[in-house]
Design an enzyme around this catalytic site. Sequence first.
Site, PDB file in Angstrom:
ATOM      1  N   ALA A   8       0.821  -1.210   0.000  1.00  0.00           N
ATOM      2  CA  ALA A   8       0.000   0.000   0.000  1.00  0.00           C
ATOM      3  C   ALA A   8       0.852   1.256   0.000  1.00  0.00           C
ATOM      4  O   ALA A   8       0.538   2.246   0.671  1.00  0.00           O
ATOM      5  CB  ALA A   8      -0.948  -0.007   1.202  1.00  0.00           C
ATOM      6  N   LYS A 189      15.984   2.247 -16.270  1.00  0.00           N
ATOM      7  CA  LYS A 189      15.548   3.633 -16.511  1.00  0.00           C
ATOM      8  C   LYS A 189      15.631   4.460 -15.236  1.00  0.00           C
ATOM      9  O   LYS A 189      15.838   5.680 -15.295  1.00  0.00           O
ATOM     10  CB  LYS A 189      14.150   3.647 -17.118  1.00  0.00           C
ATOM     11  CG  LYS A 189      13.060   3.009 -16.259  1.00  0.00           C
ATOM     12  CD  LYS A 189      12.395   3.960 -15.303  1.00  0.00           C
ATOM     13  CE  LYS A 189      11.378   3.254 -14.424  1.00  0.00           C
ATOM     14  NZ  LYS A 189      10.673   4.178 -13.502  1.00  0.00           N
ATOM     15  N   THR A 246      10.433   9.046 -16.736  1.00  0.00           N
ATOM     16  CA  THR A 246      11.194   9.103 -15.487  1.00  0.00           C
ATOM     17  C   THR A 246      12.348  10.086 -15.552  1.00  0.00           C
ATOM     18  O   THR A 246      12.751  10.639 -14.528  1.00  0.00           O
ATOM     19  CB  THR A 246      11.713   7.697 -15.128  1.00  0.00           C
ATOM     20  OG1 THR A 246      10.649   6.760 -15.267  1.00  0.00           O
ATOM     21  CG2 THR A 246      12.218   7.643 -13.708  1.00  0.00           C
ATOM     22  N   ASN A 254      13.546   9.400  -8.724  1.00  0.00           N
ATOM     23  CA  ASN A 254      14.942   9.145  -9.090  1.00  0.00           C
ATOM     24  C   ASN A 254      15.583  10.367  -9.754  1.00  0.00           C
ATOM     25  O   ASN A 254      16.747  10.681  -9.497  1.00  0.00           O
ATOM     26  CB  ASN A 254      15.008   7.926 -10.007  1.00  0.00           C
ATOM     27  CG  ASN A 254      14.659   6.649  -9.276  1.00  0.00           C
ATOM     28  OD1 ASN A 254      15.448   6.132  -8.490  1.00  0.00           O
ATOM     29  ND2 ASN A 254      13.452   6.135  -9.496  1.00  0.00           N
TER      30      ASN A 254
END
Length: 335
Positions: A8, A189, A246, A254
């Site tokens: 969760a 990635k 990303t 990131n």
Amino acid sequence: MKLSIFGAGAWGTALAVALAREHEVTLWARDAALIEALAASRRNTRYLPEAELPANLALTADFAAAAHAGELALVVTPIAGLRATLRRLHEVCGQALPPVLWACKGFEAGSGLLPHEVAAQELPADAVCGALSGPSFAQEVAAGLPSAIALALNHGGEARRLARALHTRCLRIYANQDLVGVEVGGAVKNVMAIAAGVADGLHCGHNARAALLTRGLAEISRLAQALGGQAATLMGLSGLGDLILTCTGNLSRNRRVGMLLAEGRSLDDVLASLGHVAEGVPTARETLARARALGVDMPITAGVCAMLFEQASPQQVLDALLERAPKAEDGSELG
């Protein structure tokens, strides 16, 4: 379809919200206090406060109850929790184990294994299992904004069946049989996003970002093929699509790591400030180890590792990359 989602955090909550619009979904978390808070407020205030939990979304801290509730198990823990969750699913369900998908990305720390390699050690040989991966910020998926992801399975027919079953107007699911390629794209990635964040933080410009994404994709493709994946997969959702999102999106944790490193902050300080897991950090070390074992050249990944684990400054890494000898675009030496 009855679905059980294990984990969760932000992504697990987002998938639960999105899929509960059309399916019967049970969301499990190991923290009973978190489940109580979710039930009381119908919001995950820690990980995804923007999203309201649908009234029909079931919540539980009872693992066995969740495991037996679904026709499909979806593991959305960080990759560090994948092995234990798969092992527990097998123990609880036995021969009645449903198809299992995981939505975590990376290489397992210590072993350097991809998720499907972890699953091969923890699930029966005939288990139907695979990955759900692609360009998908949790906040946007939960909000019902259009998104598309890949579903890669070790069984082609089941991949198509599950893709049809899970596909919605806003969360489009595309079947794929290249599990290795999908997993490598989703893992590496995140490493490239750290590099992109550093480049943006150093104000290297749009040209540099485009070059970084392109050469980063070449690194990812080389590693994927060395591990048995297909180059074409890396031009799809879990490769190029996830890389673009990303490395350029402001919601990327990131990329944020890289931008903070470019400010001169220590890795410990950066990670403490995030409040969420940034999978690219542990994945960088494991990616480089597997690449070197296979003889795959990954200079951007090596540069990220130098910043993360060897105290190299962002500027030193940038200078080292810019000073590399020129090569042909296919990686071969210039004569």
